[in-house]
Write a protein that holds these residues in place. Structure first.
Motif, PDB file in Angstrom:
ATOM      1  N   UNK A 337     -18.722 -48.119 -59.951  1.00  0.00           N
ATOM      2  CA  UNK A 337     -18.181 -46.997 -59.195  1.00  0.00           C
ATOM      3  C   UNK A 337     -18.293 -47.135 -57.696  1.00  0.00           C
ATOM      4  N   UNK A 338     -18.892 -48.226 -57.201  1.00  0.00           N
ATOM      5  CA  UNK A 338     -19.059 -48.405 -55.765  1.00  0.00           C
ATOM      6  C   UNK A 338     -17.904 -49.221 -55.194  1.00  0.00           C
ATOM      7  N   UNK A 339     -17.334 -48.807 -54.069  1.00  0.00           N
ATOM      8  CA  UNK A 339     -16.338 -49.648 -53.412  1.00  0.00           C
ATOM      9  C   UNK A 339     -16.947 -50.992 -53.028  1.00  0.00           C
ATOM     10  N   UNK A 340     -16.108 -51.992 -52.849  1.00  0.00           N
ATOM     11  CA  UNK A 340     -16.610 -53.324 -52.532  1.00  0.00           C
ATOM     12  C   UNK A 340     -17.379 -53.349 -51.221  1.00  0.00           C
ATOM     13  N   UNK A 341     -17.143 -52.361 -50.351  1.00  0.00           N
ATOM     14  CA  UNK A 341     -17.945 -52.249 -49.133  1.00  0.00           C
ATOM     15  C   UNK A 341     -17.765 -53.421 -48.197  1.00  0.00           C
ATOM     16  N   UNK A 342     -18.830 -53.757 -47.480  1.00  0.00           N
ATOM     17  CA  UNK A 342     -18.824 -54.859 -46.505  1.00  0.00           C
ATOM     18  C   UNK A 342     -19.578 -56.017 -47.127  1.00  0.00           C
ATOM     19  N   UNK A 343     -18.977 -57.202 -47.102  1.00  0.00           N
ATOM     20  CA  UNK A 343     -19.687 -58.374 -47.579  1.00  0.00           C
ATOM     21  C   UNK A 343     -19.239 -59.580 -46.773  1.00  0.00           C
ATOM     22  N   UNK A 344     -20.185 -60.369 -46.353  1.00  0.00           N
ATOM     23  CA  UNK A 344     -19.878 -61.531 -45.541  1.00  0.00           C
ATOM     24  C   UNK A 344     -21.150 -62.140 -44.988  1.00  0.00           C
ATOM     25  N   UNK A 345     -20.970 -62.999 -43.995  1.00  0.00           N
ATOM     26  CA  UNK A 345     -22.078 -63.716 -43.373  1.00  0.00           C
ATOM     27  C   UNK A 345     -22.219 -63.242 -41.935  1.00  0.00           C
ATOM     28  N   UNK A 346     -23.453 -63.038 -41.484  1.00  0.00           N
ATOM     29  CA  UNK A 346     -23.702 -62.596 -40.114  1.00  0.00           C
ATOM     30  C   UNK A 346     -23.279 -63.716 -39.155  1.00  0.00           C
ATOM     31  N   UNK A 347     -22.253 -63.480 -38.313  1.00  0.00           N
ATOM     32  CA  UNK A 347     -21.791 -64.539 -37.402  1.00  0.00           C
ATOM     33  C   UNK A 347     -22.747 -64.736 -36.226  1.00  0.00           C
ATOM     34  N   UNK A 348     -22.704 -65.899 -35.607  1.00  0.00           N
ATOM     35  CA  UNK A 348     -23.631 -66.210 -34.511  1.00  0.00           C
ATOM     36  C   UNK A 348     -23.568 -65.233 -33.342  1.00  0.00           C
ATOM     37  N   UNK A 349     -22.347 -64.709 -33.032  1.00  0.00           N
ATOM     38  CA  UNK A 349     -22.226 -63.834 -31.873  1.00  0.00           C
ATOM     39  C   UNK A 349     -22.719 -62.411 -32.154  1.00  0.00           C
ATOM     40  N   UNK A 350     -23.277 -62.166 -33.341  1.00  0.00           N
ATOM     41  CA  UNK A 350     -23.880 -60.873 -33.652  1.00  0.00           C
ATOM     42  C   UNK A 350     -25.391 -60.887 -33.449  1.00  0.00           C
ATOM     43  N   UNK A 354     -33.673 -61.763 -29.797  1.00  0.00           N
ATOM     44  CA  UNK A 354     -34.790 -61.948 -30.724  1.00  0.00           C
ATOM     45  C   UNK A 354     -34.405 -62.740 -31.974  1.00  0.00           C
ATOM     46  N   UNK A 355     -33.133 -63.129 -32.051  1.00  0.00           N
ATOM     47  CA  UNK A 355     -32.679 -63.852 -33.222  1.00  0.00           C
ATOM     48  C   UNK A 355     -32.254 -62.969 -34.370  1.00  0.00           C
ATOM     49  N   UNK A 356     -32.216 -61.633 -34.136  1.00  0.00           N
ATOM     50  CA  UNK A 356     -31.836 -60.683 -35.174  1.00  0.00           C
ATOM     51  C   UNK A 356     -30.413 -60.176 -34.919  1.00  0.00           C
ATOM     52  N   UNK A 357     -29.807 -59.588 -35.937  1.00  0.00           N
ATOM     53  CA  UNK A 357     -28.510 -58.950 -35.741  1.00  0.00           C
ATOM     54  C   UNK A 357     -28.687 -57.790 -34.770  1.00  0.00           C
ATOM     55  N   UNK A 358     -27.850 -57.760 -33.740  1.00  0.00           N
ATOM     56  CA  UNK A 358     -28.011 -56.770 -32.684  1.00  0.00           C
ATOM     57  C   UNK A 358     -27.667 -55.366 -33.195  1.00  0.00           C
ATOM     58  N   UNK A 359     -28.245 -54.356 -32.574  1.00  0.00           N
ATOM     59  CA  UNK A 359     -28.243 -53.003 -33.119  1.00  0.00           C
ATOM     60  C   UNK A 359     -26.851 -52.435 -33.335  1.00  0.00           C
ATOM     61  N   UNK A 360     -25.933 -52.619 -32.373  1.00  0.00           N
ATOM     62  CA  UNK A 360     -24.638 -51.964 -32.510  1.00  0.00           C
ATOM     63  C   UNK A 360     -23.796 -52.562 -33.633  1.00  0.00           C
ATOM     64  N   UNK A 404     -30.358 -61.914 -40.097  1.00  0.00           N
ATOM     65  CA  UNK A 404     -30.362 -63.060 -39.194  1.00  0.00           C
ATOM     66  C   UNK A 404     -29.001 -63.763 -39.218  1.00  0.00           C
ATOM     67  N   UNK A 405     -28.738 -64.564 -38.206  1.00  0.00           N
ATOM     68  CA  UNK A 405     -27.509 -65.334 -38.151  1.00  0.00           C
ATOM     69  C   UNK A 405     -27.360 -66.229 -39.366  1.00  0.00           C
ATOM     70  N   UNK A 406     -26.161 -66.209 -39.975  1.00  0.00           N
ATOM     71  CA  UNK A 406     -25.900 -67.023 -41.143  1.00  0.00           C
ATOM     72  C   UNK A 406     -26.307 -66.392 -42.456  1.00  0.00           C
ATOM     73  N   UNK A 407     -27.000 -65.242 -42.406  1.00  0.00           N
ATOM     74  CA  UNK A 407     -27.424 -64.577 -43.640  1.00  0.00           C
ATOM     75  C   UNK A 407     -26.215 -63.929 -44.321  1.00  0.00           C
ATOM     76  N   UNK A 408     -26.095 -64.127 -45.622  1.00  0.00           N
ATOM     77  CA  UNK A 408     -25.057 -63.450 -46.404  1.00  0.00           C
ATOM     78  C   UNK A 408     -25.545 -62.043 -46.719  1.00  0.00           C
ATOM     79  N   UNK A 409     -24.773 -61.047 -46.335  1.00  0.00           N
ATOM     80  CA  UNK A 409     -25.182 -59.662 -46.505  1.00  0.00           C
ATOM     81  C   UNK A 409     -24.082 -58.871 -47.198  1.00  0.00           C
ATOM     82  N   UNK A 410     -24.464 -57.736 -47.751  1.00  0.00           N
ATOM     83  CA  UNK A 410     -23.497 -56.864 -48.406  1.00  0.00           C
ATOM     84  C   UNK A 410     -23.901 -55.414 -48.185  1.00  0.00           C
TER      85      UNK A 410
END
Length: 492
Positions: A337-350, A354-360, A404-410
């Motif tokens: 019942x859940x939409x596919x949502x967001x799925x992908x890999x964190x790109x380098x420019x995000x 500190x090496x983390x995905x930036x807040x915005x 983190x950069x390159x992490x596959x997230x959903x």
């Protein structure tokens, strides 16, 4: 299976040059298995390199909308490539005798219902299908380089091509993000290449006569008309030049110039002198930059142009509208019942300092997950264009871990509550395949009549779609953190 339902899963590619490998990349990135046959020993390296470039480009072009990839397999023989294939894309060199011979063999090996498309840029389909036992399943599907980024594909049938084949192949191409241009009349070079050839011939004359260099000719396009062509083409551009009176005034004003000897559409003879001049100027223009570096620059520019066009107007414009329609078509609902949502890999420019995905970026991907849910309930771009929309009036983010950069997230999206005007959502971000939340977002949306600029009850069809999703999710417990407010801990 009807033409409108045609969705091949195993695609055979015969010919693994730049075009064939580009097709393979587009198929794989759309969740199809691509089996490529090319006797060249470089075919594997080339296909894998182009897939890597395509993967990097798509991560930027379609952040959060990437499906699970299909598999790329390099076949040792033509028979192996065709085994189990439900679609074939031929991309051999433009040699008619070679194409006809190989197409006849493909036709003999395949079941009669499997479509065969040729990437030829100008050979007539009637001639290519003449020797086939099942000519009705053959059609031209002419793409443009890079195939994995440029959406245009020209479909041209021969005298014996069936209407069903045209429909089935067009349906498949649209499903993998392409803009189909039906060539209504069989003609040498089809449509786009005839236009490009005219420009190319005139450019060769200008070089032959010493008027301009290759770099100057390219500057004449990329700093001028090329920028307009990216979204408006030639004829709509000229319509604007005619002012309020439109094309009739433009033709009356500039039509007489067509009688002047401005152009020479018959190409100059390619003498060795002209060949040397063009090649030398092209080398100077490239300034020692390797082809692979120019390809990366090209892909980066194309991604940014198409994504910019996707933001023009309520539905995007030109190739941007095609991209938006493609993304909207991916707004499906899973069995839970859940939409596919967001799925992908964190790109380098995000990534921040500190090496983390930036807040915005968290807000961005949660917003895109909301957009995908809205598409799933029938409130996408067409809905907005018709004067109704959902506005986000409140958002609460919680950062529970790090991406983190390159992490596959959903992102998984839940509908917590709804009434006739409000929609209460809860998003959970995790590493792909995991259950531990990295972040959550709770949102309240209000349904709005955009013409009146005020809240309004949502239509029955949208309300019913929301109710179905809520029912499918009804057995799950309320997520931890839902309704939580920001507060300092109490001190003893």
């Amino acid at each position: 299976m009807t033409g409108q339902d045609f969705s091949p899963k195993r695609c055979a590619l015969v010919g693994g040059g730049v075009i064939g490998a580009g097709w393979a990349a587009r198929f794989v990135l759309n969740g199809r298995d691509a089996v490529l046959y090319d006797p060249s020993p470089e075919s594997r390296v080339r296909a894998e390199a182009i897939l890597a470039m395509a993967r990097a480009a798509w991560a930027k072009l379609l952040p959060g909308a990437l499906p699970q990839e299909g598999r790329l397999h390099i076949a040792a023989t033509l028979d192996e490539a065709l085994d189990g294939a439900d679609f074939v894309q031929e991309s051999l060199p433009e040699i008619e005798t070679l194409k006809c011979a190989v197409l006849a063999r493909i036709d003999a090996l395949l079941p009669a219902g499997v479509p065969i498309a040729s990437s030829t840029s100008g050979l007539l389909p009637t001639r290519l299908q003449a020797g086939l036992r099942h000519p009705g399943r053959f059609v031209v599907g002419h793409p443009f380089n890079p195939v994995y980024l440029l959406p245009l594909v020209e479909i041209c049938g021969g005298e014996q091509t069936s209407a069903e084949t045209r429909t089935r192949v067009a349906t498949f191409y649209r499903a993998i993000g392409m803009q189909v241009l039906h060539v209504r009349k069989e003609v040498d070079g089809f449509i786009a290449d005839r236009l490009l050839e005219a420009l190319w011939r005139e450019g060769l004359w200008l070089i032959e006569e010493g008027v301009a260099t290759t770099a100057e000719l390219d500057d004449a396009i990329r700093y001028g008309a090329g920028l307009r062509w990216a979204f408006m083409g030639t004829f709509l551009t000229y319509r604007l030049a005619g002012g309020d009176a439109g094309m009739r005034h433009f033709l009356a004003q500039f039509g007489p110039a067509l009688k002047l000897p401005w152009t020479r559409l018959v190409a100059p003879e390619l003498t060795q002198t002209l060949i040397d001049r063009v090649a030398t100027q092209s080398d100077d223009q490239a300034a020692g930059v390797a082809v692979c570096a120019l390809e990366s620059l090209r892909d980066e520019a194309l991604v940014k142009i198409v994504r910019a066009l996707a933001t023009v107007g309520p539905q995007g414009y030109g190739a941007g509208a095609t991209l938006n329609a493609f993304v909207a078509g991916r707004a499906t609902v899973r069995q839970d019942g859940a939409p596919t949502g967001w799925q992908g890999v964190v790109p380098p420019d995000w990534i921040d300092y500190n090496g983390h995905m930036t807040e915005h970026r968290y807000l961005q991907l949660f917003g895109e997950a909301t957009d995908r849910l809205l598409h799933a309930i029938g409130a996408g771009m067409d809905y907005v264009a018709a004067g109704q929309s959902f506005y986000t009036v409140e958002t609460h983010l919680r950062h529970l871990g790090q991406a983190y950069g390159g992490m596959a997230i959903t992102v998984r999206t839940r509908i917590l509550d709804a009434d006739d005007k409000r929609l209460h959502l809860f998003h959970t971000l995790t590493e792909a395949g995991g259950d531990t939340p990295l972040a959550t977002a709770e949102q309240m949306l209000v349904h709005v009549d955009t013409a009146r600029g005020r809240g309004a009850p949502m239509p029955g069809a949208v309300a019913e779609a929301i109710a179905l999703l809520r029912a499918a999710q009804g057995g799950e417990p309320r997520p931890e953190g839902a309704g939580r407010a920001i507060a300092m801990p109490r001190r003893p």
